[in-house]
Design a protein around this motif. Structure first.
Motif, PDB file in Angstrom:
ATOM      1  N   UNK A  50      91.920  -4.634  56.314  1.00 37.06           N
ATOM      2  CA  UNK A  50      92.569  -5.460  57.333  1.00 37.06           C
ATOM      3  C   UNK A  50      92.023  -6.887  57.317  1.00 37.06           C
ATOM      4  N   UNK A  51      90.700  -7.032  57.105  1.00 36.36           N
ATOM      5  CA  UNK A  51      90.108  -8.368  57.054  1.00 36.36           C
ATOM      6  C   UNK A  51      90.651  -9.163  55.867  1.00 36.36           C
ATOM      7  N   UNK A  52      90.833  -8.478  54.740  1.00 33.46           N
ATOM      8  CA  UNK A  52      91.388  -9.143  53.561  1.00 33.46           C
ATOM      9  C   UNK A  52      92.804  -9.627  53.830  1.00 33.46           C
ATOM     10  N   UNK A  53      93.588  -8.799  54.516  1.00 29.85           N
ATOM     11  CA  UNK A  53      94.944  -9.223  54.873  1.00 29.85           C
ATOM     12  C   UNK A  53      94.912 -10.449  55.769  1.00 29.85           C
ATOM     13  N   UNK A  54      93.933 -10.473  56.668  1.00 28.81           N
ATOM     14  CA  UNK A  54      93.789 -11.628  57.547  1.00 28.81           C
ATOM     15  C   UNK A  54      93.549 -12.897  56.731  1.00 28.81           C
ATOM     16  N   UNK A  55      92.591 -12.834  55.805  1.00 27.57           N
ATOM     17  CA  UNK A  55      92.278 -14.005  54.979  1.00 27.57           C
ATOM     18  C   UNK A  55      93.484 -14.410  54.145  1.00 27.57           C
ATOM     19  N   UNK A  56      94.156 -13.417  53.546  1.00 23.82           N
ATOM     20  CA  UNK A  56      95.323 -13.716  52.721  1.00 23.82           C
ATOM     21  C   UNK A  56      96.424 -14.382  53.540  1.00 23.82           C
ATOM     22  N   UNK A  57      96.616 -13.917  54.768  1.00 24.80           N
ATOM     23  CA  UNK A  57      97.679 -14.468  55.599  1.00 24.80           C
ATOM     24  C   UNK A  57      97.336 -15.838  56.172  1.00 24.80           C
ATOM     25  N   UNK A  59      95.226 -18.020  54.351  1.00 22.47           N
ATOM     26  CA  UNK A  59      95.071 -18.923  53.211  1.00 22.47           C
ATOM     27  C   UNK A  59      96.330 -18.998  52.352  1.00 22.47           C
ATOM     28  N   UNK A  60      96.953 -17.843  52.077  1.00 24.28           N
ATOM     29  CA  UNK A  60      98.065 -17.808  51.122  1.00 24.28           C
ATOM     30  C   UNK A  60      99.436 -17.933  51.785  1.00 24.28           C
ATOM     31  N   UNK A  61      99.688 -17.111  52.798  1.00 22.62           N
ATOM     32  CA  UNK A  61     101.047 -17.020  53.362  1.00 22.62           C
ATOM     33  C   UNK A  61     101.605 -18.358  53.837  1.00 22.62           C
ATOM     34  N   UNK A  62     100.846 -19.188  54.597  1.00 21.84           N
ATOM     35  CA  UNK A  62     101.444 -20.441  55.087  1.00 21.84           C
ATOM     36  C   UNK A  62     101.822 -21.422  53.976  1.00 21.84           C
ATOM     37  N   UNK A  63     101.234 -21.273  52.798  1.00 19.46           N
ATOM     38  CA  UNK A  63     101.567 -22.172  51.691  1.00 19.46           C
ATOM     39  C   UNK A  63     102.952 -21.887  51.118  1.00 19.46           C
ATOM     40  N   UNK A 106      94.854  -5.292  49.152  1.00 16.23           N
ATOM     41  CA  UNK A 106      95.246  -5.906  50.421  1.00 16.23           C
ATOM     42  C   UNK A 106      95.482  -7.406  50.300  1.00 16.23           C
ATOM     43  N   UNK A 107      94.927  -8.054  49.270  1.00 15.17           N
ATOM     44  CA  UNK A 107      95.274  -9.445  49.002  1.00 15.17           C
ATOM     45  C   UNK A 107      96.768  -9.583  48.709  1.00 15.17           C
ATOM     46  N   UNK A 108      97.341  -8.555  48.094  1.00 19.31           N
ATOM     47  CA  UNK A 108      98.784  -8.559  47.796  1.00 19.31           C
ATOM     48  C   UNK A 108      99.585  -8.011  48.969  1.00 19.31           C
ATOM     49  N   UNK A 109      99.098  -6.909  49.519  1.00 19.69           N
ATOM     50  CA  UNK A 109      99.818  -6.230  50.588  1.00 19.69           C
ATOM     51  C   UNK A 109      99.932  -7.103  51.831  1.00 19.69           C
ATOM     52  N   UNK A 110      98.863  -7.851  52.139  1.00 17.62           N
ATOM     53  CA  UNK A 110      98.845  -8.673  53.338  1.00 17.62           C
ATOM     54  C   UNK A 110     100.005  -9.643  53.443  1.00 17.62           C
ATOM     55  N   UNK A 111     100.216 -10.524  52.451  1.00 17.50           N
ATOM     56  CA  UNK A 111     101.319 -11.483  52.545  1.00 17.50           C
ATOM     57  C   UNK A 111     102.708 -10.862  52.434  1.00 17.50           C
ATOM     58  N   UNK A 112     102.833  -9.685  51.819  1.00 21.97           N
ATOM     59  CA  UNK A 112     104.161  -9.090  51.637  1.00 21.97           C
ATOM     60  C   UNK A 112     104.853  -8.872  52.980  1.00 21.97           C
ATOM     61  N   UNK A 113     104.118  -8.408  53.982  1.00 19.42           N
ATOM     62  CA  UNK A 113     104.735  -8.099  55.271  1.00 19.42           C
ATOM     63  C   UNK A 113     105.292  -9.355  55.947  1.00 19.42           C
ATOM     64  N   UNK A 114     104.486 -10.423  56.147  1.00 14.42           N
ATOM     65  CA  UNK A 114     105.062 -11.597  56.812  1.00 14.42           C
ATOM     66  C   UNK A 114     106.112 -12.317  55.981  1.00 14.42           C
ATOM     67  N   UNK A 115     105.980 -12.310  54.647  1.00 14.69           N
ATOM     68  CA  UNK A 115     106.963 -13.010  53.820  1.00 14.69           C
ATOM     69  C   UNK A 115     108.307 -12.288  53.818  1.00 14.69           C
ATOM     70  N   UNK A 116     108.279 -10.958  53.759  1.00 18.66           N
ATOM     71  CA  UNK A 116     109.546 -10.224  53.827  1.00 18.66           C
ATOM     72  C   UNK A 116     110.158 -10.347  55.213  1.00 18.66           C
TER      73      UNK A 116
END
Length: 392
Positions: A50-57, A59-63, A106-116
């Protein structure tokens, strides 16, 4: 169909991804347990995820804020997720390798949810789909994943958790390779400068929204991590556990499918009050009994504690300014569904080892706190939610 409608593309992508997620969320803890990991370390590993998803979302998702970039991003993330699920086969027996596999997946799984979800929100604003009817296919796939893997594990052992997850991610990847008609295009309104997350976090309404949904969704932490172990210890087999998880998502599907009829004219406040009361009742019952009839009722309340709260959160995001939508979606997945659940999962691991099922009383208390937080819609057009939309 090689060029599906927005409803077809997004709902079918949800099918593949959430099938895999229906394997991951209920049963990964059992896989860790089979590798000899203690409850405290299971809580730590799930919390790391879950923490990894937080970091990914964060750092990565808003870009990835232009809608035309969402589809390529989902393709690459799905491909990487497929590889990292497979990496788990080489990680068994080593805590540090399991931790690395958890981080990579989770680095991959994290952004998939908000991006989809961002894609679904984009087309929902264009009146080309109904978010509830589209998202329910992910919930149906979650049911299929948790049901299938429960049966497979009972028959063939815990390695089937990994094999079944691989199938789901592969299906999602295959579906994502198609184009969509019409393709997403950033409008002039959405071309406005992407807000910095730090700026959004200085807005009091946004902070109150994130805190409220963190309490409601974060209350699921002990359930996500330890309900399968708790119910197995009470004498239920893996296939029964899979059916129970599936029942919870059946309730979720019903809420998504009927959302327009059930919630027409509801205020944003109403969504969160109902969800908070559901949290109090659901986790209080979970702490009190493992009778099968009670477990059925507990799982039916998933439609209240998760789905109604999620619909409220999505409506809050959809009623924000267009250029803020992906950033708010990222914060929603990063903080309430990422960092806060990571914290609560880690604490749940320690609490479950010390107090067993009584840890669920702490989850129920979070619903009480949520009742005291009032969130207002972001704009005038958000005063009433769940406006009727054309059927697909």
């Amino acid at each position: 169909m090689l060029t599906p409608s927005p409803y077809g593309w997004i709902s079918q992508y949800f099918i593949g991804f959430f099938f895999a997620y229906g394997v991951y969320l209920p049963f990964w803890a059992l896989w860790f347990e089979e590798q000899g990991v203690s409850p405290t370390d299971i809580g730590l590993l799930v919390g790391i995820g879950f923490a990894t998803r937080c970091v990914a979302n964060i750092v990565l998702t808003p870009r990835i804020h232009k809608v035309e970039h969402l589809m390529p991003a989902l393709r690459w993330l799905s491909f990487a997720a497929l590889l990292f699920v497979g990496f788990h086969f080489f990680a068994g027996g080593s805590f540090w390798l399991m931790a690395l596999a958890t981080v990579l997946f989770n680095l991959c799984c994290g952004p998939i949810v908000p991006l989809s979800d961002a894609m679904a929100n984009y087309y929902s604003r264009l009146k080309l789909l109904d978010y509830g009817r589209t998202r329910l296919w992910g919930s149906i796939a979650f049911i299929a994943g948790s049901t299938v893997v429960g049966f497979m594990v009972a028959k063939f052992g815990t390695d089937m958790i990994l094999y079944t997850a691989l199938v789901g991610v592969l299906v999602g990847l295959i579906f994502s390779m198609r184009s969509i008609n019409p393709m997403p295009v950033t409008t002039a309104e959405e071309h406005a400068e992407r807000p910095k997350l730090t700026e959004l976090l200085r807005e009091i309404p946004v902070v109150k929204f994130l805190l409220l949904v963190a309490l409601i969704q974060g209350s699921h932490a002990a359930y996500y991590s330890f309900s399968s172990i708790y119910w197995k210890g009470a004498g239920y087999s893996e296939d029964i556990i899979g059916y129970l998880w599936s029942l919870g998502v059946v309730a979720e599907v019903a809420i998504f499918a009927l959302s327009k009829r059930l919630f027409a004219g509801w205020s944003l406040r109403a969504f969160f009050v109902v969800a908070a009361v559901g949290v109090i009742v659901r986790w209080g019952l979970t702490a009190s009994t493992t009778m099968l009839l009670a477990l059925v009722m507990i799982q039916l309340l998933h439609g209240v504690t998760f789905a109604i709260a999620h619909i409220g959160a999505i409506q809050y995001i959809q009623n924000s300014e267009p250029h803020k939508m992906v950033a708010l979606q990222a914060l929603y997945n990063a903080i309430p569904l990422g960092a806060f659940i990571a914290l609560m999962t880690t604490l749940s691991g320690w609490g479950y080892e010390k107090w067993g099922a009584n840890v669920f009383w702490a989850m129920a208390a979070m619903g009480v706190l949520a009742l005291f937080i009032k969130v207002e819609p972001q704009s005038a057009r958000g005063a009433k939610v769940m406006e009727p939309e054309p059927q697909n």
